[in-house]
Design an enzyme around this catalytic site. Sequence first.
Site, PDB file in Angstrom:
ATOM      1  N   ASP A 137       4.658  35.439   2.817  1.00  0.00           N
ATOM      2  CA  ASP A 137       4.215  36.774   3.173  1.00  0.00           C
ATOM      3  C   ASP A 137       3.264  37.285   2.088  1.00  0.00           C
ATOM      4  O   ASP A 137       3.658  37.955   1.152  1.00  0.00           O
ATOM      5  CB  ASP A 137       5.428  37.689   3.308  1.00  0.00           C
ATOM      6  CG  ASP A 137       5.143  38.821   4.255  1.00  0.00           C
ATOM      7  OD1 ASP A 137       4.046  38.835   4.836  1.00  0.00           O
ATOM      8  OD2 ASP A 137       6.016  39.684   4.411  1.00  0.00           O
ATOM      9  N   TYR A 178      -2.928  26.091   2.534  1.00  0.00           N
ATOM     10  CA  TYR A 178      -2.273  25.571   3.733  1.00  0.00           C
ATOM     11  C   TYR A 178      -3.231  24.943   4.744  1.00  0.00           C
ATOM     12  O   TYR A 178      -2.780  24.491   5.792  1.00  0.00           O
ATOM     13  CB  TYR A 178      -1.382  26.618   4.393  1.00  0.00           C
ATOM     14  CG  TYR A 178      -2.056  27.917   4.786  1.00  0.00           C
ATOM     15  CD1 TYR A 178      -3.079  27.949   5.717  1.00  0.00           C
ATOM     16  CD2 TYR A 178      -1.628  29.117   4.225  1.00  0.00           C
ATOM     17  CE1 TYR A 178      -3.684  29.130   6.077  1.00  0.00           C
ATOM     18  CE2 TYR A 178      -2.221  30.321   4.580  1.00  0.00           C
ATOM     19  CZ  TYR A 178      -3.247  30.314   5.501  1.00  0.00           C
ATOM     20  OH  TYR A 178      -3.844  31.492   5.858  1.00  0.00           O
ATOM     21  N   SER A 197      -5.212  34.198  13.454  1.00  0.00           N
ATOM     22  CA  SER A 197      -3.839  34.588  13.149  1.00  0.00           C
ATOM     23  C   SER A 197      -2.920  33.691  13.977  1.00  0.00           C
ATOM     24  O   SER A 197      -3.372  32.689  14.523  1.00  0.00           O
ATOM     25  CB  SER A 197      -3.619  36.070  13.423  1.00  0.00           C
ATOM     26  OG  SER A 197      -3.904  36.346  14.768  1.00  0.00           O
ATOM     27  N   LYS A 239       9.525  33.120  13.397  1.00  0.00           N
ATOM     28  CA  LYS A 239       9.878  34.130  12.401  1.00  0.00           C
ATOM     29  C   LYS A 239      11.372  34.132  12.062  1.00  0.00           C
ATOM     30  O   LYS A 239      12.217  33.914  12.921  1.00  0.00           O
ATOM     31  CB  LYS A 239       9.482  35.532  12.912  1.00  0.00           C
ATOM     32  CG  LYS A 239       8.003  35.698  13.205  1.00  0.00           C
ATOM     33  CD  LYS A 239       7.129  35.598  11.974  1.00  0.00           C
ATOM     34  CE  LYS A 239       7.014  36.898  11.214  1.00  0.00           C
ATOM     35  NZ  LYS A 239       6.266  37.933  11.908  1.00  0.00           N
ATOM     36  N   LYS A 277       6.231  30.035   5.895  1.00  0.00           N
ATOM     37  CA  LYS A 277       5.246  31.097   6.115  1.00  0.00           C
ATOM     38  C   LYS A 277       5.417  32.145   5.027  1.00  0.00           C
ATOM     39  O   LYS A 277       6.353  32.944   5.053  1.00  0.00           O
ATOM     40  CB  LYS A 277       5.414  31.724   7.490  1.00  0.00           C
ATOM     41  CG  LYS A 277       4.329  32.741   7.804  1.00  0.00           C
ATOM     42  CD  LYS A 277       4.375  33.163   9.259  1.00  0.00           C
ATOM     43  CE  LYS A 277       3.194  34.028   9.649  1.00  0.00           C
ATOM     44  NZ  LYS A 277       3.120  35.283   8.917  1.00  0.00           N
ATOM     45  N   CYS A 318       4.851  72.127  -4.869  1.00  0.00           N
ATOM     46  CA  CYS A 318       5.194  73.394  -5.492  1.00  0.00           C
ATOM     47  C   CYS A 318       4.019  73.705  -6.420  1.00  0.00           C
ATOM     48  O   CYS A 318       3.725  72.937  -7.330  1.00  0.00           O
ATOM     49  CB  CYS A 318       6.477  73.247  -6.300  1.00  0.00           C
ATOM     50  SG  CYS A 318       6.719  74.605  -7.458  1.00  0.00           S
ATOM     51  N   CYS A 339       6.990  75.645 -12.947  1.00  0.00           N
ATOM     52  CA  CYS A 339       8.262  75.318 -12.286  1.00  0.00           C
ATOM     53  C   CYS A 339       9.105  74.450 -13.221  1.00  0.00           C
ATOM     54  O   CYS A 339       8.619  73.442 -13.732  1.00  0.00           O
ATOM     55  CB  CYS A 339       7.992  74.570 -10.985  1.00  0.00           C
ATOM     56  SG  CYS A 339       9.474  73.887 -10.213  1.00  0.00           S
ATOM     57  N   ASP A 390      -3.558  25.769 -26.791  1.00  0.00           N
ATOM     58  CA  ASP A 390      -4.353  26.836 -27.416  1.00  0.00           C
ATOM     59  C   ASP A 390      -5.430  26.259 -28.325  1.00  0.00           C
ATOM     60  O   ASP A 390      -6.534  26.778 -28.421  1.00  0.00           O
ATOM     61  CB  ASP A 390      -3.458  27.753 -28.244  1.00  0.00           C
ATOM     62  CG  ASP A 390      -2.585  28.607 -27.345  1.00  0.00           C
ATOM     63  OD1 ASP A 390      -2.913  28.726 -26.152  1.00  0.00           O
ATOM     64  OD2 ASP A 390      -1.578  29.138 -27.849  1.00  0.00           O
ATOM     65  N   CYS A 437      12.306  76.303  -8.155  1.00  0.00           N
ATOM     66  CA  CYS A 437      11.876  77.587  -8.716  1.00  0.00           C
ATOM     67  C   CYS A 437      11.673  78.658  -7.653  1.00  0.00           C
ATOM     68  O   CYS A 437      11.450  79.822  -7.972  1.00  0.00           O
ATOM     69  CB  CYS A 437      10.586  77.419  -9.525  1.00  0.00           C
ATOM     70  SG  CYS A 437       9.140  77.118  -8.485  1.00  0.00           S
ATOM     71  N   CYS A 441      10.037  76.177  -3.009  1.00  0.00           N
ATOM     72  CA  CYS A 441      10.440  75.099  -3.914  1.00  0.00           C
ATOM     73  C   CYS A 441      11.954  75.176  -4.154  1.00  0.00           C
ATOM     74  O   CYS A 441      12.464  76.232  -4.521  1.00  0.00           O
ATOM     75  CB  CYS A 441       9.686  75.224  -5.235  1.00  0.00           C
ATOM     76  SG  CYS A 441      10.307  74.105  -6.508  1.00  0.00           S
ATOM     77  N   GLU A 480       5.655  24.317   7.848  1.00  0.00           N
ATOM     78  CA  GLU A 480       5.363  24.919   6.540  1.00  0.00           C
ATOM     79  C   GLU A 480       6.118  26.231   6.403  1.00  0.00           C
ATOM     80  O   GLU A 480       6.414  26.886   7.401  1.00  0.00           O
ATOM     81  CB  GLU A 480       3.850  25.199   6.429  1.00  0.00           C
ATOM     82  CG  GLU A 480       3.011  23.946   6.551  1.00  0.00           C
ATOM     83  CD  GLU A 480       1.531  24.253   6.761  1.00  0.00           C
ATOM     84  OE1 GLU A 480       1.112  25.397   6.552  1.00  0.00           O
ATOM     85  OE2 GLU A 480       0.811  23.321   7.154  1.00  0.00           O
TER      86      GLU A 480
HETATM   87  S1  IVH Z   1      -2.017  28.940   9.230  1.00  0.00           S
HETATM   88  C1  IVH Z   1      -4.423  29.046  12.697  1.00  0.00           C
HETATM   89  N1  IVH Z   1      -0.109  28.496   7.516  1.00  0.00           N
HETATM   90  O1  IVH Z   1       0.174  33.970   8.384  1.00  0.00           O
HETATM   91  C2  IVH Z   1      -3.621  29.074  11.501  1.00  0.00           C
HETATM   92  N2  IVH Z   1      -0.759  30.736   7.930  1.00  0.00           N
HETATM   93  O2  IVH Z   1       0.080  35.171  11.066  1.00  0.00           O
HETATM   94  C3  IVH Z   1      -3.593  30.375  10.812  1.00  0.00           C
HETATM   95  N3  IVH Z   1       0.409  32.390   6.615  1.00  0.00           N
HETATM   96  O3  IVH Z   1      -3.173  35.013   8.330  1.00  0.00           O
HETATM   97  C4  IVH Z   1      -2.976  30.359   9.516  1.00  0.00           C
HETATM   98  N4  IVH Z   1       1.688  30.985   5.506  1.00  0.00           N
HETATM   99  O4  IVH Z   1      -1.971  34.768   6.123  1.00  0.00           O
HETATM  100  C5  IVH Z   1      -0.852  29.416   8.125  1.00  0.00           C
HETATM  101  N5  IVH Z   1       1.565  27.973   5.990  1.00  0.00           N
HETATM  102  C6  IVH Z   1       0.804  28.884   6.609  1.00  0.00           C
HETATM  103  C7  IVH Z   1       0.931  30.261   6.349  1.00  0.00           C
HETATM  104  C8  IVH Z   1       0.119  31.155   7.038  1.00  0.00           C
HETATM  105  C9  IVH Z   1       1.371  32.247   5.688  1.00  0.00           C
HETATM  106  C10 IVH Z   1      -0.148  33.680   7.054  1.00  0.00           C
HETATM  107  C11 IVH Z   1      -1.654  33.718   6.996  1.00  0.00           C
HETATM  108  C12 IVH Z   1      -2.121  34.095   8.354  1.00  0.00           C
HETATM  109  C13 IVH Z   1      -0.883  34.670   8.966  1.00  0.00           C
HETATM  110  C14 IVH Z   1      -0.909  34.438  10.447  1.00  0.00           C
END
Ligand code: IVH
Length: 673
Positions: free
Chosen positions: A119, A226, A84, A315, A117, A427, A432, A39, A412, A409, A115
């Site tokens: 969400d 990533y 994607s 997945k 994945k 409602c 009410c 700080d 009431c 409702c 890696e």
């Molecule tokens: S690689 C061609 N690496 O998953 C590679 N994606 O379903 C495309 N995501 O839109 C992305 N962790 O939002 C990659 N370690 C990771 C990830 C990752 C999460 C998500 C990302 C992408 C979606 C694809």
Amino acid sequence: MSSAEDARKRIEELRALINYHNYRYYVLDSPEISDAEYDQLMLELKHLEAHHPQLITPDSPTQRVGAAPLEAFGVVEHRLPLLSLGNVFSGDELFAWHRRVSNLAGEEGLDFVCEIKLDGLAVALTYENGSLVIGATRGDGYRGEDVTLNLRTIRSIPLSVPRNAPPRFEVRGEVYLSRAGFKRLNEQRAREGLSLFANPRNAAAGSLRQLDPRVTAQRPLDIYIYALGYAEGAAVPDTHWERLEYLRSIGFKVNPHNRLCRTIGEVQDYYREWAERRESLPYDADGVVVKVNSIEMQSRLGTVGHEPRWAIAYKFPATQGTTVLKQILVNVGRTGSLNPYAVLEPVSVGGVTIKQAALHNEEDIRRKDIRIGDTVIVQRAGEVIPEIVGPVVSKRTGNEQVFSMPSHCPVCGAEVIKPADEAMHRCPNSACPAQAFEKLKHFVSRGAMDIDGIGEKLCAALMETGLVNDIADLYYLSREQLAGLERMGDKSASNVIQSIERSKSRPVSRLIFALGIPHVGSETADLLASRFHSLDRLAQATEEELLSIPSIGPKIAQSIVAFFRQEGNQRIIRKLRQAGVRLAEEVPAEPTELPLAGLEFVLTGRLESFTRQEAEERIKALGGSVGSSVTRKTSYVVVGKEPGSKLDKAASLGIRQLTEQQFLEMLKGSQPA
Ligand code: IVH
């Protein structure tokens, strides 16, 4: 330090130091100095910049927040599309992918980077000459939204990178909210009567797509990088694994659980390990991503449609279960909305017993074709209210019943309406009892007028006895009337009267929130209060005027105007005024001029001179902020009677402690001794 040249040097030194300590703290999670020391550096920098404003640069650590709200996001064209991923769900499918890739790759032995994945949502960050210049969402993969100002508020995103980084490059990563951060955010929203985010992913997306970066700054967003998108003007490594290492070395936050695997068997092991351990991660992960390590091989493999051949998402199994939907019941909310919910045969999903699930609205029930008596698939996403994915149609016996919203409702009996532009049935009877009851509960609740001693039971008793018909009636209660209620002694009656009395002087922002105007949560209430400073001015505001405030859209604006137009609400406000409830406040000074600006306080233990709430309000009124836990950012810990573990934390971090007396002095304007 006198000359401008000296100031410039010191400013540079300080920025480098602060950036380094930010990195230790937010990226490595391994701080080297105490919060207080940190700080101090920040204060010195702010001070110097205040005296030499021409030296402020956008990548200064002081410039993360505070940008003005946007009207709308600009569009960013991605130089290279953000792709994607294809999905696989079993070992067999993984091996099939591996065979395809190996066939295309020929003789060469492939290795893979595995890696987690996450969400969250994908973003691309562009750096030019060492500074972050653009941050964009994925959008449709080709064009995203410019959310640079919001991304700048994420502390683990470096605003600048070392001199030896490429002159122009782009990195990609996933912005996410931890489960704990998500839970906190939703708890706060529940207290404020706002709609809840369904899962951390939606919460992260909603937070990042805020038009006001100051709102984003309050959300605990984080990021893992990533991939390197592209790099110009400097050589970069030619494998994905080394690129990640490289990005880590220039300050990016890269997931420490990534692993280089030499065989597809090792990939399978990685998946099994994390499928097992996923709950131990502090964030939601929905699988693992497997990527071919060689960049050259990646480009040889290329993409099909939006999906690269060189990467795949493997997945995790979803956290779902099946059970019988026994009944659909309807709650009436504070704004009269009819909220259907499912009563379920209790079922354990991922170790948690689920007995109820939200059903949102009739349209949603119809769309999913959920019927009473159905066997349904329930799903837990993060730590939220479970949801019903859909019916298991094959289990139908023919005795299931289609649900329709009650025409009247359930509380009431008023005829239910369904505004064409809304998903909810309502409602319409503002008298009410269900609405009045919910409104009363909201009015007295913590984030609202905070009337201590009035809980759900007392609200119910006050309404049943007819002592209170609307929120304003609270201010006309006598001690005798209260004491006459069942299970209410003289002493508690006096206490309640005192709390009611105290609530009369709450800030106007609280009152605006407490009134329960549909779609006005506490964030919006703060905004309205800082703009209008009085309830009367707000009540006179036109829709156009309201719409001119960034982050207020037509829905909120219409709702506010409609609220104040209603005769019933006008009467309530007259009664509040008559009772001496504060409806306006003096125009506050500019935040930067306030004595506690930039300081964060954490309170622990009981204070003698005021309640927690009052103490917090005093701090905020003087420009300070109040934290819920002690971190390196905490400026002072105020220690009351019987302090909790926050005191130990403060001691271990070396954070300045204040006794109540010192705190009082500070509020009066003098620094503590
Ligand atoms: S690689 C061609 N690496 O998953 C590679 N994606 O379903 C495309 N995501 O839109 C992305 N962790 O939002 C990659 N370690 C990771 C990830 C990752 C999460 C998500 C990302 C992408 C979606 C694809």
